[in-house]
Motif scaffolding. Structure first.
Motif, mmCIF file in Angstrom:
data_model
loop_
_atom_site.group_PDB
_atom_site.id
_atom_site.type_symbol
_atom_site.label_atom_id
_atom_site.label_comp_id
_atom_site.label_asym_id
_atom_site.label_seq_id
_atom_site.Cartn_x
_atom_site.Cartn_y
_atom_site.Cartn_z
ATOM 1 N N GLN A 129 3.595 9.901 8.109
ATOM 2 C CA GLN A 129 3.079 9.880 6.735
ATOM 3 C C GLN A 129 3.286 11.230 6.042
ATOM 4 O O GLN A 129 3.569 11.276 4.852
ATOM 5 C CB GLN A 129 1.593 9.493 6.719
ATOM 6 C CG GLN A 129 1.082 9.167 5.334
ATOM 7 C CD GLN A 129 1.925 8.120 4.607
ATOM 8 O OE1 GLN A 129 2.306 7.094 5.174
ATOM 9 N NE2 GLN A 129 2.255 8.380 3.358
ATOM 10 N N ARG A 132 6.918 11.312 4.963
ATOM 11 C CA ARG A 132 7.096 10.367 3.849
ATOM 12 C C ARG A 132 6.570 10.959 2.544
ATOM 13 O O ARG A 132 7.213 10.878 1.512
ATOM 14 C CB ARG A 132 6.387 9.049 4.146
ATOM 15 C CG ARG A 132 7.053 8.242 5.210
ATOM 16 C CD ARG A 132 6.283 6.926 5.468
ATOM 17 N NE ARG A 132 6.939 6.168 6.492
ATOM 18 C CZ ARG A 132 8.065 5.495 6.331
ATOM 19 N NH1 ARG A 132 8.657 5.494 5.167
ATOM 20 N NH2 ARG A 132 8.600 4.835 7.340
ATOM 21 N N ASP A 139 8.570 3.033 1.538
ATOM 22 C CA ASP A 139 8.104 2.475 2.809
ATOM 23 C C ASP A 139 9.226 2.028 3.730
ATOM 24 O O ASP A 139 9.084 2.101 4.952
ATOM 25 C CB ASP A 139 7.160 1.294 2.556
ATOM 26 C CG ASP A 139 5.824 1.729 1.978
ATOM 27 O OD1 ASP A 139 5.472 2.923 2.105
ATOM 28 O OD2 ASP A 139 5.121 0.876 1.400
ATOM 29 N N HIS A 140 10.333 1.565 3.198
ATOM 30 C CA HIS A 140 11.410 1.037 4.038
ATOM 31 C C HIS A 140 12.400 2.115 4.520
ATOM 32 O O HIS A 140 13.317 1.818 5.268
ATOM 33 C CB HIS A 140 12.167 -0.085 3.316
ATOM 34 C CG HIS A 140 12.978 0.393 2.155
ATOM 35 N ND1 HIS A 140 12.410 0.765 0.948
ATOM 36 C CD2 HIS A 140 14.304 0.571 2.024
ATOM 37 C CE1 HIS A 140 13.353 1.140 0.124
ATOM 38 N NE2 HIS A 140 14.522 1.036 0.746
#
Length: 182
Positions: A129, A132, A139-140
């Motif tokens: 996370q 990200r 998300d992908h």
């Protein structure tokens, strides 16, 4: 590059945690990214590279990625499009082929670094996370591995001895050759 040059680069290649306090040129980062694209890839459109050289973002990376224990001025993050990977490789491909491809891309990055006078440090310890969020990944898009990149200090500390690897011949337990740590 000749075969001898590749062998020499493999012998010199190591992980670096100390880098000069100067930015990596955009041209050098482009060559590093190009090298990663020359590595095997199970299918087109699965691999994504995020090239980071913004000093503020790099400082934040050091705070949120526990394995990022170096002063590199740049990093290249290998990511996988999990939706595309599943479409073209199936579920197993997302979990197997893409990790192999990420490793191959990192090896190419390390070898290209040798030709450019750059050092690298592969980083895999992080919170998914955190990466990200840091890179604004959808998300992908899965972050696979981060490669810190920088100009190596003129007299780096001596390289650590290599790790011993067992070589087996035709079946596990039959010695092919006893490799010494190098």
């Amino acid at each position: 590059m000749t075969e001898t040059d590749i062998t020499a680069a493999m012998r010199r290649r190591r992980m670096h945690r100390e880098f000069e306090d100067r930015p990596v040129t955009r041209g050098a980062l482009e060559q590093m990214a190009w090298a990663a694209t020359r590595a095997q890839q199970a299918r087109s459109g699965v691999r994504h590279l995020v090239i980071v050289d913004d000093p503020v973002r790099m400082a934040l990376a050091r705070k949120v990625l526990p394995g990022f224990i170096n002063n590199a001025p740049a990093m290249i993050v290998h990511c996988t499009d999990t939706i595309r990977a599943e479409e073209v490789l199936g579920r197993r491909g997302v979990d197997a082929a893409t990790w192999i491809d990420a490793g191959a891309a990192c090896a190419h990055l390390a070898l290209m670094g040798q030709t450019l006078g750059l050092g690298v440090c592969t980083v895999t310890s992080w919170s998914d996370q955190a990466v990200r969020s840091l890179l604004h990944l959808p998300d992908h898009i899965r972050p696979d591995v981060t490669v810190a990149v920088g100009y190596v200090v003129p007299q780096p500390r001596p390289a650590a001895k290599g790790f011993r690897t067992s070589w087996h011949h035709n079946s596990f337990g039959t010695v092919f050759r006893q490799e010494a740590a190098t």
